[in-house]
Design an enzyme around this catalytic site. Structure first.
Site, mmCIF file in Angstrom:
data_model
loop_
_atom_site.group_PDB
_atom_site.id
_atom_site.type_symbol
_atom_site.label_atom_id
_atom_site.label_comp_id
_atom_site.label_asym_id
_atom_site.label_seq_id
_atom_site.Cartn_x
_atom_site.Cartn_y
_atom_site.Cartn_z
ATOM 1 C CG ASN A 75 44.360 40.285 36.157
ATOM 2 O OD1 ASN A 75 43.277 39.726 36.279
ATOM 3 N ND2 ASN A 75 45.288 40.214 37.075
ATOM 4 C CG ASP A 76 42.657 44.949 36.920
ATOM 5 O OD1 ASP A 76 42.761 43.965 37.676
ATOM 6 O OD2 ASP A 76 43.413 45.932 36.973
ATOM 7 C CB VAL A 77 39.544 44.734 31.017
ATOM 8 C CG1 VAL A 77 40.043 46.114 31.393
ATOM 9 C CG2 VAL A 77 40.607 43.963 30.248
#
Length: 495
Positions: free
Chosen positions: A418-420
């Site tokens: 998600n974040d990456v």
């Protein structure tokens, strides 16, 4: 006896006067440790690196036992003491073997943090033992006054060790879910941290002229406290850097205690671990476009603004999909880039993912894997998982090597990351991940995003705009089951 001559030649304590053969053995162990670090730099040579490290540690332990074996007052070997040492080593070996065999790959970051805490605690125990009985360590004169250089080594060792222990405990609790992964902000935390660090440095300096118990134990207590204070404000997105940083701390603590014990192997090993951990932390901070100081100060998530509230946004339209849809789209593609993340690790989906990729390659699809340097919960987490599934090393690419290829990719298959992959890192200045380089999956013609549900957000607490883009199809469910279903669809449809 030969053993007695070795034991006699090895005496000398802090003066570092050791048997020449012991010095050679420690040198060989040091070379093996360097080869181990070199091997661990690549998944292709990681197993050989581990073997080098194991061999080096075996040589170091055996040499230390031979040259520092307990002796009685008349110079004879204290067999009872030696048996106690061997029993302790045996107990530790059994615990280590059992943990290594039972631990899940998803829990590896927590295990690493726990091991770092033990290294820090060991440094504190050694420093405390040396302080309470300095003559036994050969670091004091006849009157019991500890040598000045030994006080410096002891002060630094116990400070770094205590910080490593308490910081690693907090990292373990955050990674294990016993404590919120969100930053915990204390009022005036920077003033408190700077004041505590200044007090520790000042007391370590004062310890060189006054070895009073209150100085030693105050340094110990403040160091335990600052380890706690430094880690609780750091958010989940920074955890890989925190693990790497604590690894470096544990190395420097071991090196400092190596000087106190007069053990060359500990000095070499500690310096190698400390320097390599520091370099890795720097590399990861650069990969996240963050300074090392900003991470220590609680860089990501330090403010409660903007992006952190992503989970509470109003409902937005998104496109659901199925395993059959994904199988059809990827079988028709020429280029597919797979982006693994922590969700893949949680579901243990790496083996199913490799089967899916193998099936696609049989259909003539070009498959590559894109790895972000901070994907997962520790450095190299995704690389280890893919290596465990026997994914060919030449198909795995780091962010800087593959990011430019997403624009030519027919499908970006994101499994649990998600974040990456969040473009908010490039556009939203209020986001806690703003400025972090991310994988440009949104540039692919089609994005297939495997996610357990639409309700959750990434570890940094930020919603991902990729979910709601026109070219994105959300594949909701367990990552392993989804990958297995895609494999079945690819096999049964005749593509």
């Amino acid at each position: 006896m030969e053993f007695q001559s070795i034991l006699s030649a090895a005496s000398g304590g802090h003066g570092l006067a050791v048997n020449p053969w012991a010095a050679v053995a420690y040198l060989v162990a040091g070379v093996l440790f360097i080869l181990a670090l070199r091997g661990l730099s690549s998944p292709a040579t990681a197993q050989a690196g581990n073997r080098f490290g194991m061999a080096g540690m075996l040589i170091a332990v055996v040499t230390t036992l031979l040259t520092h074996a307990p002796a009685t007052a008349d110079g004879l070997l204290d067999t009872i003491g030696l048996v106690e040492i061997l029993v302790a080593i045996g107990i530790g070996a059994v615990i280590g073997i059992v943990m290594a065999r039972r631990i899940a790959m998803t829990a590896m970051p927590q295990l690493v943090a726990a091991f770092h805490s033990l290294v820090g605690l060991a440094a504190v125990a050694v420093a405390a033992a040396a302080y309470l009985n300095p003559t036994a360590f050969g670091i004091a004169d006849a009157a019991g006054e500890i040598f000045t250089v030994s006080r410096i080594e002891m002060g630094l060792g116990i400070a770094i060790g205590a910080i490593t222990f308490s910081g690693s405990v907090i990292a373990f609790l955050k990674l294990n879910g016993n404590m919120s992964g969100s930053p915990i902000m204390l009022p005036a935390r920077h003033v408190i941290n700077l004041g505590t660090l200044a007090a520790i440095i000042g007391l370590v300096a004062y310890f060189t002229v006054d070895q009073s118990p209150w100085v030693f134990w105050t340094v110990t207590g403040l160091s335990f406290a600052i380890g706690f204070l430094l880690i609780i404000p750091i958010g989940g997105a920074d955890m890989p850097v925190v693990v790497s940083m604590l690894n470096s701390y544990s190395g420097w603590a071991a090196a400092a205690m190596g000087f106190t014990l007069g053990n060359t192997a500990m000095i070499i090993t500690g310096a190698l671990v400390g320097s390599s951990g520091a370099i890795l932390s720097y590399i990861m901070c650069r990969a996240m476009n963050r300074s090392f100081i900003s991470v220590i100060a609680g860089g990501f998530g330090a403010d409660d603004s903007g992006g952190g509230a992503g989970g509470s946004k109003e409902q937005r339209p998104w496109k659901p999909g199925s395993a059959e849809d994904a199988a059809f789209l990827m079988s028709q593609a020429e280029n597919v880039i797979i982006v693994p993340g922590y969700g893949m690790a949680v579901a243990q989906a790496q083996h199913a993912l490799r089967e899916m990729a193998d099936q696609l390659k049989k259909e003539g699809v070009n498959v590559k894997y894109a790895i972000h340097p901070v994907a997962g919960r520790m450095p190299g987490h995704m690389n280890v998982l893919l290596a465990e599934a026997n994914v060919p090393y030449d198909e795995v690419f780091e962010l800087e090597d593959i990011n430019g290829e997403f624009a030519q990719a027919d499908v970006a298959f994101v499994i649990g990351a998600n974040d990456v992959t969040n473009p908010a890192a490039k556009t939203d200045k209020t986001s806690p991940i703003y400025g972090m380089p991310v994988l440009d999956v949104e540039k692919a013609k089609t994005v297939l995003f495997v996610k357990r549900s639409m309700g959750g957000v990434g570890y940094a607490g930020v919603d991902n705009d990729v979910f709601y883009m026109d070219q994105t199809m959300m594949l909701l469910g367990d990552a392993k089951k989804m990958a297995d279903d895609i494999v079945k669809a690819l096999s049964g449809s005749g593509h």
